[in-house]
Design an enzyme around this catalytic site. Structure first.
Site, PDB file in Angstrom:
ATOM      1  N   LYS A 209       0.844  -1.199   0.000  1.00  0.00           N
ATOM      2  CA  LYS A 209       0.000   0.000   0.000  1.00  0.00           C
ATOM      3  C   LYS A 209       0.881   1.252   0.000  1.00  0.00           C
ATOM      4  O   LYS A 209       0.689   2.154  -0.788  1.00  0.00           O
ATOM      5  CB  LYS A 209      -0.920  -0.040   1.226  1.00  0.00           C
ATOM      6  N   GLU A 215      10.531  -4.738   4.372  1.00  0.00           N
ATOM      7  CA  GLU A 215      10.597  -6.170   4.032  1.00  0.00           C
ATOM      8  C   GLU A 215      10.262  -6.378   2.554  1.00  0.00           C
ATOM      9  O   GLU A 215      10.948  -7.085   1.827  1.00  0.00           O
ATOM     10  CB  GLU A 215       9.606  -6.972   4.891  1.00  0.00           C
ATOM     11  N   GLY A 270      -4.870  -1.889   4.950  1.00  0.00           N
ATOM     12  CA  GLY A 270      -4.115  -3.043   4.451  1.00  0.00           C
ATOM     13  C   GLY A 270      -4.819  -4.366   4.725  1.00  0.00           C
ATOM     14  O   GLY A 270      -4.943  -5.226   3.848  1.00  0.00           O
ATOM     15  N   ARG A 271      -5.330  -4.517   5.934  1.00  0.00           N
ATOM     16  CA  ARG A 271      -5.953  -5.802   6.311  1.00  0.00           C
ATOM     17  C   ARG A 271      -7.362  -5.963   5.718  1.00  0.00           C
ATOM     18  O   ARG A 271      -7.988  -6.993   5.909  1.00  0.00           O
ATOM     19  CB  ARG A 271      -5.951  -5.953   7.826  1.00  0.00           C
ATOM     20  N   GLU A 356      -4.885  -6.591  14.624  1.00  0.00           N
ATOM     21  CA  GLU A 356      -4.362  -5.277  14.244  1.00  0.00           C
ATOM     22  C   GLU A 356      -5.485  -4.231  14.336  1.00  0.00           C
ATOM     23  O   GLU A 356      -5.232  -3.060  14.555  1.00  0.00           O
ATOM     24  CB  GLU A 356      -3.766  -5.310  12.822  1.00  0.00           C
ATOM     25  N   HIS A 387      -5.742 -33.143  17.407  1.00  0.00           N
ATOM     26  CA  HIS A 387      -4.661 -34.002  17.889  1.00  0.00           C
ATOM     27  C   HIS A 387      -3.499 -33.187  18.426  1.00  0.00           C
ATOM     28  O   HIS A 387      -2.396 -33.709  18.583  1.00  0.00           O
ATOM     29  CB  HIS A 387      -4.203 -34.939  16.757  1.00  0.00           C
ATOM     30  N   LYS A 507       9.389  -0.924  13.896  1.00  0.00           N
ATOM     31  CA  LYS A 507       9.963  -0.571  12.591  1.00  0.00           C
ATOM     32  C   LYS A 507      11.074   0.464  12.771  1.00  0.00           C
ATOM     33  O   LYS A 507      12.146   0.354  12.182  1.00  0.00           O
ATOM     34  CB  LYS A 507       8.894   0.045  11.677  1.00  0.00           C
TER      35      LYS A 507
HETATM   36  O1  LIG Z   1       1.088  -2.779   2.195  1.00  0.00           O
HETATM   37  P1  LIG Z   1       2.182  -2.169   2.982  1.00  0.00           P
HETATM   38  O2  LIG Z   1       2.155  -0.676   2.980  1.00  0.00           O
HETATM   39  O3  LIG Z   1       3.524  -2.696   2.522  1.00  0.00           O
HETATM   40  O4  LIG Z   1       2.004  -2.584   4.491  1.00  0.00           O
HETATM   41  C1  LIG Z   1       2.041  -3.916   4.880  1.00  0.00           C
HETATM   42  C2  LIG Z   1       1.475  -4.106   6.248  1.00  0.00           C
HETATM   43  O5  LIG Z   1       2.206  -3.346   7.177  1.00  0.00           O
HETATM   44  C3  LIG Z   1       1.334  -2.806   8.155  1.00  0.00           C
HETATM   45  O6  LIG Z   1       1.228  -1.441   7.930  1.00  0.00           O
HETATM   46  C4  LIG Z   1       1.842  -3.047   9.530  1.00  0.00           C
HETATM   47  O7  LIG Z   1       3.158  -2.636   9.622  1.00  0.00           O
HETATM   48  C5  LIG Z   1       0.019  -3.498   7.913  1.00  0.00           C
HETATM   49  O8  LIG Z   1      -1.058  -2.783   8.388  1.00  0.00           O
HETATM   50  C6  LIG Z   1       0.055  -3.654   6.450  1.00  0.00           C
HETATM   51  O9  LIG Z   1      -0.891  -4.581   5.999  1.00  0.00           O
END
Ligand SMILES: O=P(O)(O)OC[C@H]1O[C@](O)(CO)[C@@H](O)[C@@H]1O
Length: 543
Positions: A209, A215, A270-271, A356, A387, A507
């Site tokens: 987003k 990452e 995002g979620r 979240e 199990h 972060k």
């Molecule tokens: O889509 P992006 O901006 O890479 O964010 C990834 C995820 O990181 C977060 O902002 C949490 O750090 C989530 O809410 C989001 O889904």
């Protein structure tokens, strides 16, 4: 919209507290014995979902009081405010309009002078055209070969939804494209994805987003370098990389042509983003028509949520039942137990959606929330969980409310399996609710010293959700059901379910520590003695 009054100060909350104290000893055995129709009465339907909530420790009075609580929290107004596009995400000053992502073509919702539904369909049409090109082989890679593998690079909401849905709908992915998901910054993740990939036939879908998530950018850079090195030309990137983002500037800065970008908007959390362009990998796998069926499934539950009176509103009911256990029985966790291998990633998906959203300890106005908020959400598919950890649910010392999700038909019927799977689900719900008394155990000839060990207290609450089969539409329905359940709870607790400030500090510190791991001098002052020592040992080990 009316200001939220601290919910625990309301007469409705007090009434529930008193009711909980009065009914605490009540057992599901008695509730069922007293009401033979309970199992057909305390059920609801939404879309294709049959939702049995009869095995909850509630009476009609409990449900009435919970409904009163929802009204006291102004739930109806809040639902309308969300659907209308009001800026209910106050800390980020944003509207919350994931429901617009599944609004039908031709509907209109104007926010800040812009028809967001028209925008949604414009992107959906572009995604569909692109997906058709890839699936038909019309879109070819840089060396002229067709794309056979899609690598989705993203994390959090940019990974969990696409990954969960691609697995859930695997039986609908019939054109031979394989899908791989890379999220972890652990280099093993991208290395594993690249090890089996043919660069000439691989498409990378970089989903972020913000397009600033470290990452994702790290994984995308590695993938880009691998592709350019393998195919020998920078120009290859344009045929093998597309981006999904709200941030065109960062996409361009990364080196992906914005002509190959699918956009969405800051009013999609995002979620909550799977039904946006974030679902591109899913669309590539199952095709545009199936993807639109999924959106229609979401929409069926959206419409129900918006228009059904609170007492019969299924996501509201599930949210209120969650509140009943979280706040009035102090259950710290909530289990989601799908009886479908295809829903293996559903609990992980719901963890982000729920934790979240409602893992908050201040109200929308920034004051401390004085009641317990979001539970820990967890789960694994049945029968594997049976199990492993069901022991604790049956005989441990805490209440674990659980959702059991099953299907009348499995996608690929393997003789002899599905009835057994379903029998296990029904047996667990029954065993959890009714248990086995010590008298019953003793009557079965169990030696006296073993009776306590073999006794099942029962009274463990479950919701059982049964659907005909796991279609794209049913998946959309299930997701929307949980989205609106989480919304309901957030409104009652008075928290902002749409921000996530709690992920920021880690972060910031990671960005600070990363260069320190390779520096030769002592760790920068400011870390605690534990962190400093860990940095020192790591550096030493790496020398
Ligand atoms: O889509 P992006 O901006 O890479 O964010 C990834 C995820 O990181 C977060 O902002 C949490 O750090 C989530 O809410 C989001 O889904």
């Amino acid at each position: 919209m009316s200001e939220h009054r601290a919910i625990q100060t309301t007469p409705e909350w007090n009434a529930l507290s008193e009711h909980a104290a009065r009914t605490r000893g009540q057992h599901l055995r008695e509730l069922f014995a007293a009401d033979p129709d309970r199992g057909t009465r305390l059920v609801a339907e939404v879309g294709d979902l049959y939702v049995d909530y009869s095995k909850h420790r509630v009476t009609d009075e409990t449900l009435g009081l919970l409904g009163d609580l929802a009204r006291a929290a102004g739930l109806g107004e809040h639902i309308e405010a969300m659907f209308r596009g009001e800026r209910i995400n106050t800390t980020e000053d944003r509207a919350v309009l994931h429901t617009a992502l599944r609004a039908p073509r031709g509907a209109s919702l104007v926010v800040d002078g812009q028809d967001v539904v028209a925008d949604v369909h414009e992107v959906l049409d572009r995604m569909s055209a692109f997906a058709e090109q890839i699936r038909s082989g019309e879109w070819i890679g840089y060396t002229g070969r067709r794309i056979t593998r899609v690598v989705n690079i993203g994390i959090g909401g940019s990974d969990l939804g696409p990954k969960m849905a691609t697995l859930a709908l695997e039986p609908y992915a019939t054109n031979g494209l394989s899908s791989v998901f890379v999220s972890n910054v652990d280099g093993e993740d991208i290395a594993g994805a690249l090890a089996h990939a043919d660069p000439e036939q691989t498409l990378f879908v970089v989903v972020s987003k913000t397009f600033t998530t470290i990452e994702t950018l790290t994984n995308a850079r590695t993938a880009r370098a691998w592709l350019v090195e393998s195919l020998g030309e920078e120009a290859a990137v344009a045929r093998h990389f597309v981006a999904v983002s709200t941030n065109a500037a960062e996409v361009a800065a990364f080196g992906i042509d914005t002509a190959n970008m699918f956009g969405f908007w800051d009013w999609v959390g995002g979620r909550y983003s799977l039904p946006s362009a974030v679902g591109l990998s899913v669309m590539l796998a199952i095709g545009p028509d199936r993807f639109r069926e999924m959106l229609a499934g979401y929409r069926a539950v959206d419409e129900h949520f918006r228009s059904t009176p609170l007492e019969r509103n299924v996501p509201v009911l599930l949210g209120l039942l969650g509140i009943w256990y979280r706040n009035f029985h102090h259950a710290p966790t909530h289990a989601v137990l799908p009886y479908s291998e295809y829903l293996s990633r559903f609990p992980a998906y719901l963890q982000q959606l729920d934790m979240e959203s409602n893992g908050k300890s201040v109200t929308r106005r920034g004051e401390p929330v004085e009641v317990e908020t979001g539970p820990v959400v967890w789960g694994e598919p049945g029968t594997n969980g049976q199990h492993a950890f069901y022991q604790l649910i049956h005989q441990g010392t805490q209440t674990v409310p659980a959702d059991l999700i099953g299907f009348v038909h499995s996608a690929r019927e393997v003789p002899g399996h599905h009835d057994l799977l379903t029998a296990n689900m029904l047996a667990q719900a029954e065993a959890l609710a009714f248990g086995r008394t010590s008298e019953e155990v003793a009557a079965g000839g169990v030696p006296a010293e073993l009776v306590p060990h073999k006794t099942f207290a029962g009274n463990h609450p479950t919701t059982l959700i049964l659907a005909p089969r796991l279609t794209p539409s049913v998946l959309g329905q299930l997701i929307a059901l949980y989205e609106h359940k989480v919304f309901t709870q957030g409104v009652v607790w008075g928290v902002n379910s749409f921000d996530q400030w709690g992920v920021e500090l880690g972060k910031v510190l990671a960005n600070q520590i990363a260069p320190e791991l390779t520096a030769d001098d002592e760790p920068a002052p400011g870390h605690d003695s534990s962190t400093n020592e860990l940095i020192r040992r790591y550096r030493q080990g790496r020398r």
